[in-house]
Design an enzyme around this catalytic site. Structure first.
Site, PDB file in Angstrom:
ATOM      1  N   HIS A 217       0.675  -1.175  -0.177  1.00  0.00           N
ATOM      2  CA  HIS A 217      -0.295  -0.037  -0.075  1.00  0.00           C
ATOM      3  C   HIS A 217       0.891   1.240   0.086  1.00  0.00           C
ATOM      4  O   HIS A 217       0.555   2.128   0.698  1.00  0.00           O
ATOM      5  CB  HIS A 217      -1.011  -0.005   1.210  1.00  0.00           C
ATOM      6  CG  HIS A 217      -1.611  -1.273   1.349  1.00  0.00           C
ATOM      7  ND1 HIS A 217      -1.441  -2.388   2.036  1.00  0.00           N
ATOM      8  CD2 HIS A 217      -3.054  -1.522   0.953  1.00  0.00           C
ATOM      9  CE1 HIS A 217      -2.145  -3.011   2.072  1.00  0.00           C
ATOM     10  NE2 HIS A 217      -3.326  -2.742   1.253  1.00  0.00           N
ATOM     11  N   GLY A 396      -5.630  11.026   5.283  1.00  0.00           N
ATOM     12  CA  GLY A 396      -6.401  12.380   4.804  1.00  0.00           C
ATOM     13  C   GLY A 396      -7.486  12.146   3.921  1.00  0.00           C
ATOM     14  O   GLY A 396      -8.593  12.601   4.277  1.00  0.00           O
ATOM     15  N   GLY A 398      -8.988   9.177   3.512  1.00  0.00           N
ATOM     16  CA  GLY A 398      -9.956   8.223   4.133  1.00  0.00           C
ATOM     17  C   GLY A 398     -10.961   8.987   5.057  1.00  0.00           C
ATOM     18  O   GLY A 398     -12.107   8.794   5.127  1.00  0.00           O
ATOM     19  N   SER A 439      -9.460   3.850  10.453  1.00  0.00           N
ATOM     20  CA  SER A 439      -9.917   4.961  11.228  1.00  0.00           C
ATOM     21  C   SER A 439     -11.509   5.067  10.735  1.00  0.00           C
ATOM     22  O   SER A 439     -12.150   5.499  11.547  1.00  0.00           O
ATOM     23  CB  SER A 439      -9.300   6.162  10.722  1.00  0.00           C
ATOM     24  OG  SER A 439      -9.148   6.408   9.379  1.00  0.00           O
ATOM     25  N   GLY A 480     -10.783  -1.607  18.601  1.00  0.00           N
ATOM     26  CA  GLY A 480      -9.608  -1.499  18.046  1.00  0.00           C
ATOM     27  C   GLY A 480      -8.605  -2.193  18.994  1.00  0.00           C
ATOM     28  O   GLY A 480      -7.441  -2.374  18.513  1.00  0.00           O
ATOM     29  N   ASP A 550       1.246  10.369  15.548  1.00  0.00           N
ATOM     30  CA  ASP A 550       0.342   9.623  14.987  1.00  0.00           C
ATOM     31  C   ASP A 550      -0.621  10.235  14.134  1.00  0.00           C
ATOM     32  O   ASP A 550      -1.243  11.178  14.747  1.00  0.00           O
ATOM     33  CB  ASP A 550      -0.244   8.626  16.037  1.00  0.00           C
ATOM     34  CG  ASP A 550      -1.307   7.760  15.488  1.00  0.00           C
ATOM     35  OD1 ASP A 550      -0.708   7.018  14.537  1.00  0.00           O
ATOM     36  OD2 ASP A 550      -2.383   7.991  15.836  1.00  0.00           O
TER      37      ASP A 550
HETATM   38  P1  ADP Z   1      -5.354   2.677   7.694  1.00  0.00           P
HETATM   39  O1  ADP Z   1      -4.402   2.265   8.843  1.00  0.00           O
HETATM   40  O2  ADP Z   1      -6.383   1.274   7.584  1.00  0.00           O
HETATM   41  O3  ADP Z   1      -4.678   3.117   6.539  1.00  0.00           O
HETATM   42  P2  ADP Z   1      -5.951   5.130   8.394  1.00  0.00           P
HETATM   43  O4  ADP Z   1      -4.692   5.592   7.878  1.00  0.00           O
HETATM   44  O5  ADP Z   1      -7.387   6.047   7.979  1.00  0.00           O
HETATM   45  O6  ADP Z   1      -6.368   3.898   8.285  1.00  0.00           O
HETATM   46  O7  ADP Z   1      -5.799   5.485  10.017  1.00  0.00           O
HETATM   47  C1  ADP Z   1      -4.457   5.293  10.798  1.00  0.00           C
HETATM   48  C2  ADP Z   1      -4.739   5.466  12.054  1.00  0.00           C
HETATM   49  O8  ADP Z   1      -5.629   4.722  12.679  1.00  0.00           O
HETATM   50  C3  ADP Z   1      -3.476   5.498  12.752  1.00  0.00           C
HETATM   51  O9  ADP Z   1      -2.745   6.703  12.673  1.00  0.00           O
HETATM   52  C4  ADP Z   1      -4.073   5.271  14.278  1.00  0.00           C
HETATM   53  O10 ADP Z   1      -4.398   6.243  15.075  1.00  0.00           O
HETATM   54  C5  ADP Z   1      -5.333   4.502  14.214  1.00  0.00           C
HETATM   55  N1  ADP Z   1      -5.356   3.253  14.369  1.00  0.00           N
HETATM   56  C6  ADP Z   1      -4.529   2.182  13.754  1.00  0.00           C
HETATM   57  N2  ADP Z   1      -4.878   0.906  14.538  1.00  0.00           N
HETATM   58  C7  ADP Z   1      -5.511   1.450  15.775  1.00  0.00           C
HETATM   59  C8  ADP Z   1      -6.158   0.788  16.820  1.00  0.00           C
HETATM   60  N3  ADP Z   1      -6.284  -0.785  16.755  1.00  0.00           N
HETATM   61  N4  ADP Z   1      -7.010   1.154  17.649  1.00  0.00           N
HETATM   62  C9  ADP Z   1      -7.064   2.568  17.442  1.00  0.00           C
HETATM   63  N5  ADP Z   1      -6.583   3.415  16.527  1.00  0.00           N
HETATM   64  C10 ADP Z   1      -5.880   2.683  15.703  1.00  0.00           C
END
Ligand code: ADP
Ligand code: MG
Length: 592
Positions: A217, A396, A398, A439, A480, A550
């Site tokens: 990805h 962003g 998403g 997210s 999560g 983060d």
């Molecule tokens: P993806 O990781 O599926 O690409 P996004 O990029 O939209 O989704 O979101 C990433 C964010 O999701 C991370 O920066 C973190 O804050 C949050 N995140 C990832 N895993 C978890 C979890 N298990 N519990 C809470 N927040 C999480």
């Protein structure tokens, strides 16, 4: 660079429509993905695969006889939403149960997991086998943490062949687990990939170098190395995979050289020739190999090597025929086309009688969602860039897809006079459905939980806001399962909740409590820069993430600050006691 589109936001949907138009003999479009358009014998296990778009032929191209029954197709690099997986699995179900199989990524696990719960609750027996083949993403003793890359194909192929042979769900699941356990992959990138509409790649590799241990990805590799010769590259990939081989490996292996998007087939073949010699020299027999594009990453320049150590049973199913748009093997008798039922009308009947207080609060909730949308839109690029450091760069876009849909659903329901419960549950469902990703699942469920906590009451009190904040928080931590310090949005969320509850317990007004809590969230988000990620997509690249906050914590801080400012402004209601929520809470009958 992706060049052919009208609107980048529609890229995944329109590409899927076109894929179906070109392959109607194999697949039909259903809401959320594609399903075989040919007969599936009654009682056959349905193999439902899926993931984000941008990986063709994974995943839709692998739907057909002898392989997958259906594929749930998310947005570009984003997991499909739970609702999509659910609807696709329902369309695929032939009465023999459902096996969900997909690469191990946080967002996919959340969404497919929610769909599995729902299918099981409806009596459709559903199991899951995650693909965890990427040896660069975690050590062997933590194999369950590894992410899935081109090893998807071995697991899907063997599970699909076993289903086609009429094996029951237990057996198909058992073979898929064993295949995954005996599959290893390692990839290299020579250059990054660019999302449709983006003007820069998600990462780039320094000239004359390659990046080892890439994700599919656009997650950058684990380490950069000077560009080797083809022989050195073959040696590196083979020796790393052999060093990681499973117990009881045997001597017969499937080898897959997989192109990630822009490496020429001639180059893949050249490398394959060298790899085959090395495997033979190591005493292995290469069985029915594959060399070509099988799991791609948009226009990424890179490739991976996958090895599957066979046993007699696995070999039988690997060699079995399959006939899909992108993967064909042996001969299968032609299949009759089947009639697919039209989409079920799932829209719930609107029987709600919203109280005046709840409708008032619903309008405020919709106005707050519009603010959330605005602040996300203003920061889309910044959030994407933060996520590209160690994740996949989609935070962003998403979040934007999610809040656009949530704000629209909120507005639609609020203007129809719906309760705050309905406004927020509709908004949360729309958020999860449109955003996909980790997210999207978390925010969607949290907004729904807050809506359910507020309900449809005759009047509201300050304590209700505290209950909504608690429900919002619990939804995210329960789904999560991140702990404080894992470097996720939870690191900003918990300080927000604690500050909010403390302030409201000591009698602060809503606006005051929100302002203090938002400041706590923003400060906590800033401090996540010092943490190493222990959850989510950024975990394999923990070192790269150090020094940067983060993305999910940062977006949470930005959103809460915006909501606090909005509520403090009195939201354009002259004379309101500091906030419209306070006004609504104090006077159930009050309207805008
Ligand atoms: P993806 O990781 O599926 O690409 P996004 O990029 O939209 O989704 O979101 C990433 C964010 O999701 C991370 O920066 C973190 O804050 C949050 N995140 C990832 N895993 C978890 C979890 N298990 N519990 C809470 N927040 C999480
Ligand atoms: Mg991401």
């Amino acid at each position: 660079m992706t060049q052919i589109f009208d609107n980048p936001a529609d890229f995944a949907d329109e590409a899927l429509d076109g894929f179906v138009a070109a392959n109607r003999g194999y697949v039909a479009r259903v809401d959320g993905g594609v399903v075989r358009s040919t007969e599936v014998p009654a009682g056959q296990v349905a193999l439902v695969i899926g993931g984000g778009s941008g990986h063709y032929p994974a995943f839709a191209g692998l739907v057909g006889a002898g392989l997958a029954t259906a594929s749930a197709c998310g947005n570009m690099f984003a997991s499909p939403a739970a609702g999509q997986v659910y609807r696709v699995a329902k369309a695929a179900n032939a009465g023999g149960g459902v096996l969900l199989s997909y690469g191990n990524y946080a967002g996919d696990v959340l969404h497919f997991g929610q769909a599995q719960l729902r299918l099981n609750a409806e009596g459709i027996e559903t199991r899951t086998v995650l693909v965890t083949d990427d040896i660069a993403s975690a050590p062997l003793d933590q194999i369950e943490k590894r992410r899935g890359i081109a090893g998807d194909l071995t697991v899907f192929k063997i599970a699909g062949a076993a289903a086609e042979a009429g094996l029951c769900l237990d057996d198909v699941e058992r073979l898929a687990i064993r295949t995954n356990y005996r599959t290893r992959s390692l990839g290299v990138a020579f250059d990054g990939c660019t999302l449709p509409g983006a003007d820069a790649p998600l990462f780039s590799v320094p000239a004359g170098h390659m990046s080892l241990g890439l994700g599919i990805h656009g997650e950058p590799g684990i380490s950069d190395h000077p560009m080797p010769t083809a022989s050195e590259l073959a040696d590196l990939l083979v020796s790393r995979l052999l060093a990681d081989k499973p117990d009881d490996a045997g001597t017969r292996v499937v080898a897959i050289v997989n192109g990630l998007g822009t490496v020429k087939y001639d180059e893949l073949f050249l490398l394959f020739g060298k790899i085959e010699k090395l495997l033979t020299a190591a005493g292995l027999t290469v069985v029915e190999p594959e060399c070509g594009e099988l799991v791609t990453s948009l226009d990424m320049s890179g490739l991976s090597l996958t090895l599957l150590w066979l046993d007699d049973e696995l070999e039988q199913y690997w060699a079995a025929p399959a006939d899909t748009p992108a993967f064909r093997k042996g001969n299968l008798a032609p299949r009759a086309r089947r009639e697919l039922a039209g989409p079920e009308d799932t829209a719930a009947e609107n029987t709600e009688q919203a109280t005046a207080a709840s409708a008032d609060l619903g309008r405020l909730a919709a106005a707050v969602l519009a603010q959330v949308r605005d602040v996300v839109v203003e920061h889309v690029e910044e959030l994407g860039n933060l996520d590209a450091i160690a994740g996949d760069g989609d935070h962003g876009i998403g979040m934007r897809r999610g809040v656009d849909a949530a704000a629209a659903a909120g507005e639609q329901n609020a203007s129809a006079g719906a309760s705050v419960e309905r406004v927020l549950t509709a908004a949360g469902e729309a958020w999860s459905e449109r955003a996909g990703g980790t997210s999207g699942a978390l925010w969607g469920s949290a907004v729904i939980a807050a809506g359910l906590a507020l309900g449809n009451r005759e009047s509201y009190r300050a304590a209700d806001a505290a209950a909504a904040v608690t429900a919002f928080t619990d939804a995210i931590t329960e789904l999560g399962k991140a702990e404080p310090g894992d470097k996720t949005m939870v690191d900003a969320l918990l300080p927000f909740r604690d500050a909010f509850l403390e302030a409201s317990d000591s009698g602060a007004c809503l606006s005051g409590a929100l302002t203090g809590a938002a400041a706590a969230a923003t400060e906590a988000a800033r401090q996540t820069a010092d943490l190493r990620p222990l959850k989510g997509r950024a975990r394999p690249l923990a070192e790269k993430s150090l020094g940067h906050p983060d993305p999910g914590a940062v977006s949470f801080g930005l959103i809460t600050e915006r909501i606090a400012t909005y509520i403090e402004s009195g939201a354009g209601t002259p004379g309101a006691d500091n906030s419209r929520l306070a006004a609504a809470a104090g006077n159930g009958a009050k309207n805008d």
